[in-house]
Design a protein around this motif. Structure first.
Motif, PDB file in Angstrom:
ATOM      1  N   GLY A 107     -34.532 113.193  42.136  1.00 27.83           N
ATOM      2  CA  GLY A 107     -33.647 112.746  43.192  1.00 27.83           C
ATOM      3  C   GLY A 107     -33.714 111.331  44.016  1.00 27.83           C
ATOM      4  N   PHE A 108     -32.779 111.182  44.597  1.00 31.91           N
ATOM      5  CA  PHE A 108     -32.878 109.714  45.452  1.00 31.91           C
ATOM      6  C   PHE A 108     -32.090 109.958  46.940  1.00 31.91           C
ATOM      7  CE2 PHE A 108     -29.164 109.689  42.694  1.00 31.91           C
ATOM      8  CZ  PHE A 108     -28.015 109.356  43.546  1.00 31.91           C
ATOM      9  N   THR A 109     -32.724 108.775  47.670  1.00 30.29           N
ATOM     10  CA  THR A 109     -31.865 108.911  49.144  1.00 30.29           C
ATOM     11  C   THR A 109     -31.612 107.296  49.292  1.00 30.29           C
ATOM     12  OG1 THR A 109     -33.040 110.713  49.849  1.00 30.29           O
ATOM     13  CG2 THR A 109     -32.371 109.416  51.427  1.00 30.29           C
ATOM     14  N   VAL A 110     -30.582 107.222  49.660  1.00 35.84           N
ATOM     15  CA  VAL A 110     -30.014 105.826  50.270  1.00 35.84           C
ATOM     16  C   VAL A 110     -29.477 105.489  51.442  1.00 35.84           C
ATOM     17  CG1 VAL A 110     -28.139 105.731  48.772  1.00 35.84           C
ATOM     18  CG2 VAL A 110     -29.185 103.497  49.189  1.00 35.84           C
ATOM     19  N   ALA A 113     -28.689 113.199  42.918  1.00 34.41           N
ATOM     20  CA  ALA A 113     -30.061 113.540  41.892  1.00 34.41           C
ATOM     21  C   ALA A 113     -29.469 113.453  40.680  1.00 34.41           C
ATOM     22  CB  ALA A 113     -30.232 115.020  41.851  1.00 34.41           C
ATOM     23  N   PHE A 114     -30.358 113.315  39.364  1.00 32.04           N
ATOM     24  CA  PHE A 114     -30.022 113.086  38.140  1.00 32.04           C
ATOM     25  C   PHE A 114     -30.310 114.233  37.564  1.00 32.04           C
ATOM     26  CE2 PHE A 114     -30.920 108.807  39.449  1.00 32.04           C
ATOM     27  CZ  PHE A 114     -29.948 108.176  38.895  1.00 32.04           C
ATOM     28  N   THR A 115     -29.166 115.223  37.263  1.00 31.04           N
ATOM     29  CA  THR A 115     -29.243 116.611  36.720  1.00 31.04           C
ATOM     30  C   THR A 115     -29.781 116.709  35.333  1.00 31.04           C
ATOM     31  OG1 THR A 115     -26.746 116.734  36.292  1.00 31.04           O
ATOM     32  CG2 THR A 115     -27.520 117.317  38.432  1.00 31.04           C
ATOM     33  N   GLU A 116     -29.587 115.651  34.328  1.00 26.92           N
ATOM     34  CA  GLU A 116     -30.139 115.754  33.254  1.00 26.92           C
ATOM     35  C   GLU A 116     -31.325 114.683  32.929  1.00 26.92           C
ATOM     36  OE1 GLU A 116     -27.042 116.069  29.915  1.00 26.92           O
ATOM     37  OE2 GLU A 116     -25.620 116.287  31.658  1.00 26.92           O
ATOM     38  N   SER A 175     -25.444 111.575  34.423  1.00 24.74           N
ATOM     39  CA  SER A 175     -25.941 112.876  35.174  1.00 24.74           C
ATOM     40  C   SER A 175     -25.935 112.615  36.672  1.00 24.74           C
ATOM     41  CB  SER A 175     -27.071 113.671  34.583  1.00 24.74           C
ATOM     42  OG  SER A 175     -28.086 112.923  34.781  1.00 24.74           O
ATOM     43  N   VAL A 176     -25.604 111.444  37.204  1.00 27.38           N
ATOM     44  CA  VAL A 176     -25.886 111.309  38.442  1.00 27.38           C
ATOM     45  C   VAL A 176     -24.826 112.266  39.246  1.00 27.38           C
ATOM     46  CG1 VAL A 176     -24.437 109.381  38.664  1.00 27.38           C
ATOM     47  CG2 VAL A 176     -26.155 109.583  40.196  1.00 27.38           C
ATOM     48  N   ASP A 177     -25.436 112.622  40.302  1.00 29.31           N
ATOM     49  CA  ASP A 177     -24.543 113.655  41.040  1.00 29.31           C
ATOM     50  C   ASP A 177     -24.911 113.437  42.507  1.00 29.31           C
ATOM     51  OD1 ASP A 177     -23.178 115.863  42.055  1.00 29.31           O
ATOM     52  OD2 ASP A 177     -24.364 117.369  41.090  1.00 29.31           O
ATOM     53  N   THR A 178     -23.745 113.086  43.501  1.00 33.53           N
ATOM     54  CA  THR A 178     -24.274 112.890  44.709  1.00 33.53           C
ATOM     55  C   THR A 178     -23.363 113.898  45.606  1.00 33.53           C
ATOM     56  OG1 THR A 178     -22.164 111.332  45.085  1.00 33.53           O
ATOM     57  CG2 THR A 178     -24.651 110.521  44.690  1.00 33.53           C
ATOM     58  N   GLY A 179     -22.317 114.768  44.654  1.00 34.40           N
ATOM     59  CA  GLY A 179     -21.340 115.686  45.382  1.00 34.40           C
ATOM     60  C   GLY A 179     -20.121 115.236  45.630  1.00 34.40           C
ATOM     61  N   ARG A 207     -17.639 108.693  44.065  1.00 36.05           N
ATOM     62  CA  ARG A 207     -18.743 107.983  44.315  1.00 36.05           C
ATOM     63  C   ARG A 207     -19.529 108.071  42.893  1.00 36.05           C
ATOM     64  NH1 ARG A 207     -21.406 109.665  49.618  1.00 36.05           N
ATOM     65  NH2 ARG A 207     -21.852 111.480  48.518  1.00 36.05           N
ATOM     66  N   ASP A 208     -19.651 109.159  42.353  1.00 33.28           N
ATOM     67  CA  ASP A 208     -20.491 109.247  40.998  1.00 33.28           C
ATOM     68  C   ASP A 208     -19.902 108.400  40.065  1.00 33.28           C
ATOM     69  OD1 ASP A 208     -22.015 111.230  42.537  1.00 33.28           O
ATOM     70  OD2 ASP A 208     -21.263 112.820  41.356  1.00 33.28           O
TER      71      ASP A 208
END
Length: 206
Positions: A45-48, A59-62, A87-91, A95-96
């Protein structure tokens, strides 16, 4: 109890001098081997910081990867991880999509983010530092990740597992991720600093 540090010390006498030798704890030596990261039970995952006032998490789900653990010599341990950028997923779908675009990762041209370790060492207790090379788009730079060993266990299906969790911080501009927008009140829309988090479960291979 550290993954690589619980050893028994024996003292031998050679030519009248005491010589200390170290023997590896069999329980730790048994962890030595090759592991495959279980993506279904792991997260990257990541936080910015967004608009200077709040954090966006994603997060990167794959992803997939392998570990080699050496219970006798941690310097021989290695890690290799491939992450699918798409696979980036911020919800938030819009944005993705922006993150996948040429403004950021350009996922079509550069589908993978990769990490290849070059060094492993113990910091103390159950904490370890893995240093290697992180490649995003066409830029490769050194990166160190501090990880805590969470232990080992045999799951109900007979798989031998180990777990690690940890984090690190990067400046995204170091990898050419420089897109931003100025705010009227000052500052920028997206911070340069990004926190990366890792929660890894890996299965030992026969």
């Amino acid at each position: 109890m550290g993954l690589f540090t619980r050893r028994n010390q024996n003292v031998n006498v050679q030519d009248g001098a005491a010589v200390a030798t170290l023997t590896v704890d069999p329980a730790l030596a048994a962890l030595t081997g090759d592991y495959v990261i279980d993506a279904a039970h792991s997260s990257i995952g990541f936080t910015v910081r967004h608009a200077m006032v709040t954090n966006v998490r994603g997060a990167f789900t794959e992803h997939e990867g392998t570990l080699h653990l050496d219970g006798a010599d941690p310097a021989r341990s290695t890690a290799s991880i491939d992450v699918k950028i798409a696979s980036v997923d911020t919800g938030i779908a819009d944005r993705d999509g922006h993150l996948r675009s040429g403004d950021f990762f350009d996922a079509e041209a550069f589908p993978l983010m990769t990490f290849r370790s070059t060094e492993a060492r113990q910091l103390g207790g159950d904490t370890y530092r893995i240093t290697g090379e992180l490649t995003i788009k066409d830029v490769t730079r050194p990166l160190s990740i501090d990880l805590e060993f969470n232990g080992s266990a045999t799951d109900p299906y007979g798989n031998e597992r180990v777990g690690f969790e940890g984090s690190t911080e990067i400046q995204r501009s170091d990898w050419g991720l420089t897109w931003n927008a100025a705010l009227e009140a000052g500052g920028v829309m997206v911070s340069d600093k990004v926190k990366l988090t890792f929660d890894i479960s890996a299965i030992k291979q026969a």
